[in-house]
Design an enzyme around this catalytic site. Sequence first.
Site, PDB file in Angstrom:
ATOM      1  N   TYR A  10       0.860  -1.189   0.000  1.00 21.76           N
ATOM      2  CA  TYR A  10       0.000   0.000   0.000  1.00 21.76           C
ATOM      3  C   TYR A  10       0.887   1.226   0.000  1.00 21.76           C
ATOM      4  O   TYR A  10       1.881   1.275   0.725  1.00 21.76           O
ATOM      5  CB  TYR A  10      -0.880  -0.015   1.253  1.00 21.76           C
ATOM      6  CG  TYR A  10      -1.772   1.203   1.425  1.00 21.76           C
ATOM      7  CD1 TYR A  10      -2.845   1.430   0.559  1.00 21.76           C
ATOM      8  CD2 TYR A  10      -1.556   2.115   2.465  1.00 21.76           C
ATOM      9  CE1 TYR A  10      -3.676   2.543   0.735  1.00 21.76           C
ATOM     10  CE2 TYR A  10      -2.380   3.219   2.643  1.00 21.76           C
ATOM     11  CZ  TYR A  10      -3.440   3.428   1.779  1.00 21.76           C
ATOM     12  OH  TYR A  10      -4.257   4.518   1.954  1.00 21.76           O
ATOM     13  N   ASP A  44       9.214   2.684  -0.069  1.00 21.79           N
ATOM     14  CA  ASP A  44       8.164   3.307   0.732  1.00 21.79           C
ATOM     15  C   ASP A  44       8.378   2.840   2.172  1.00 21.79           C
ATOM     16  O   ASP A  44       7.980   1.745   2.549  1.00 21.79           O
ATOM     17  CB  ASP A  44       6.793   2.908   0.206  1.00 21.79           C
ATOM     18  CG  ASP A  44       5.670   3.559   1.025  1.00 21.79           C
ATOM     19  OD1 ASP A  44       5.961   4.119   2.096  1.00 21.79           O
ATOM     20  OD2 ASP A  44       4.508   3.490   0.579  1.00 21.79           O
ATOM     21  N   LYS A  61       4.215   8.638   9.105  1.00 18.46           N
ATOM     22  CA  LYS A  61       3.968   8.004  10.401  1.00 18.46           C
ATOM     23  C   LYS A  61       4.970   8.464  11.481  1.00 18.46           C
ATOM     24  O   LYS A  61       4.856   9.572  11.959  1.00 18.46           O
ATOM     25  CB  LYS A  61       3.874   6.488  10.227  1.00 18.46           C
ATOM     26  CG  LYS A  61       2.727   6.173   9.229  1.00 18.46           C
ATOM     27  CD  LYS A  61       2.174   4.800   9.249  1.00 18.46           C
ATOM     28  CE  LYS A  61       0.867   4.780   8.447  1.00 18.46           C
ATOM     29  NZ  LYS A  61       0.909   4.015   7.197  1.00 18.46           N
TER      30      LYS A  61
HETATM   31  C1  LIG Z   1       0.244   4.588   5.833  1.00 20.64           C
HETATM   32  C2  LIG Z   1       1.017   4.338   4.600  1.00 20.64           C
HETATM   33  C3  LIG Z   1       0.989   5.237   3.521  1.00 20.64           C
HETATM   34  C4  LIG Z   1       0.055   6.407   3.462  1.00 20.64           C
HETATM   35  O1  LIG Z   1       0.316   7.340   4.449  1.00 20.64           O
HETATM   36  P1  LIG Z   1      -0.853   8.365   4.867  1.00 20.64           P
HETATM   37  O2  LIG Z   1      -0.179   9.283   5.804  1.00 20.64           O
HETATM   38  O3  LIG Z   1      -1.941   7.530   5.451  1.00 20.64           O
HETATM   39  O4  LIG Z   1      -1.291   9.046   3.605  1.00 20.64           O
HETATM   40  C5  LIG Z   1       1.842   5.000   2.471  1.00 20.64           C
HETATM   41  N1  LIG Z   1       2.658   3.941   2.451  1.00 20.64           N
HETATM   42  C6  LIG Z   1       2.701   3.056   3.455  1.00 20.64           C
HETATM   43  C7  LIG Z   1       3.656   1.926   3.394  1.00 20.64           C
HETATM   44  C8  LIG Z   1       1.854   3.210   4.548  1.00 20.64           C
HETATM   45  O5  LIG Z   1       1.857   2.285   5.514  1.00 20.64           O
END
Ligand SMILES: *Cc1c(COP(=O)(O)O)cnc(C)c1O
Length: 449
Positions: free
Chosen positions: A151, A246, A274
Amino acid sequence: MISFAALMPASESTRLFNRARRVLPGGVNSPVRAFAAVGGRPPFVERARGARLYDADGQSYIDYVMSWGPLIHGHAPPELTRALRSAAGRGTSFGAPTALEVDLARIVCRLVPSIALVRFVNSGTEATMSAIRVARAATGRDRIVKFAGCYHGHGDAFLVQAGSGATTLGVPTSPGVARATAADTLIAAYNDVESVERLCRTHRERIAAVIVEPIAGNMGVVPPAPGFLEGLRDLCDRHGIVLIFDEVISGFRASRGGAQAVYGVMPDLTCLGKIIGGGLPVGAYGGRGDLMERVSPAGPVYQAGTLSGNPLAMTAGVWSLSRLSAPLYRRLDKLGRRLAEGLRTAALETGVALTVNTAGSVLTPFFTAGPVTDYASATAADTEAYAAFFRGMLRRGVHPPPSQFEGWFLSDAHTERDVDRTVRAARQSLAEIRPAPRESAPQRPETPR
Ligand SMILES: *Cc1c(COP(=O)(O)O)cnc(C)c1O
């Protein structure tokens, strides 16, 4: 006829959820909070402290959601709260540069080995969207490769699944995503370098970026197999493709330097989110100087944000990242092992097939005999069993993530006693699950969060 519900005193959370649904789509501002995957209604949170959540009905829970990862130091650390109060008094946003942004950027560049230059945004979604824009600008190519089960936020280019057949282009997973956009996203299998190699052959000279969670966290926790990240690095080098990690979850979670420091593989660009915001909305993307120099105003790739780098968010980021220490990760790893071992033992004692994947302080108990190494094996998990288990845990004062396909997050505020209580609750909750024969089609993870 008197319904069962009519005999129950309506809880405050239920009342709030009913009100919420009249003014918010589905009653929430991010989908997974609505409990669609586990049934029931979500407790409305009133406050939290340390590892504890307190809901509107006066129930408390040991929290393993932890805002989905940011809160590595626990909820509302008093020192951070004081720092935020003081920052707020000086103004919450100026739309002009501040020293705090430089402070946080210097910390990020020092901690994450591959980041020479960094740009702050307000969410992980913005970070990934912007990173692929840079990659496309740098390569002059349009297509990107992502992995099934990973994701990357809700940007159009990522809400895509594999079309049928190896050579077809991606198709949207959400209405509203243009077919043309989805067609530029190609889907590979996690932990399978060969699946990327095939895409590189088919879409020669047309792939701008490969984006990957170096430790997958959004199909539940799935660590990279030996050689997987190295293989991607090598492929990207050979084909002139920008490798994007990511690390929105794994950044500052897997180690101070993220997963890239653990596995010793350097991406060209890194997306962060995060933990970097310490519970406030912060994302970032950064990497090789020659790539990041393309971002405006240094270069032509446009990207901007009214509230980007605002002093409240930067204060939380500086506070959180400054407190990442080797002893903290040792403690978190130990707690993670204790929880994973406890869950495995509880599953053995109760005869439930459970595969617990861990990556330090984040783990996922999959309701399957396993092993879980990719999207196909993750989605073999029995989601109904997870839902029943989840409801049992919630009744016992433990709040796991309300979906099988998410990580459980530990924090510095969790104690061995919390973990042991969690394991006792797990043993009781697992014992309640009847291993029912599966007849319905397996449930797929909803687009998370
Ligand atoms: C949470 C998450 C996102 C998106 O971040 P948001 O701050 O919710 O937009 C993107 N990549 C990964 C791996 C994530 O866990």
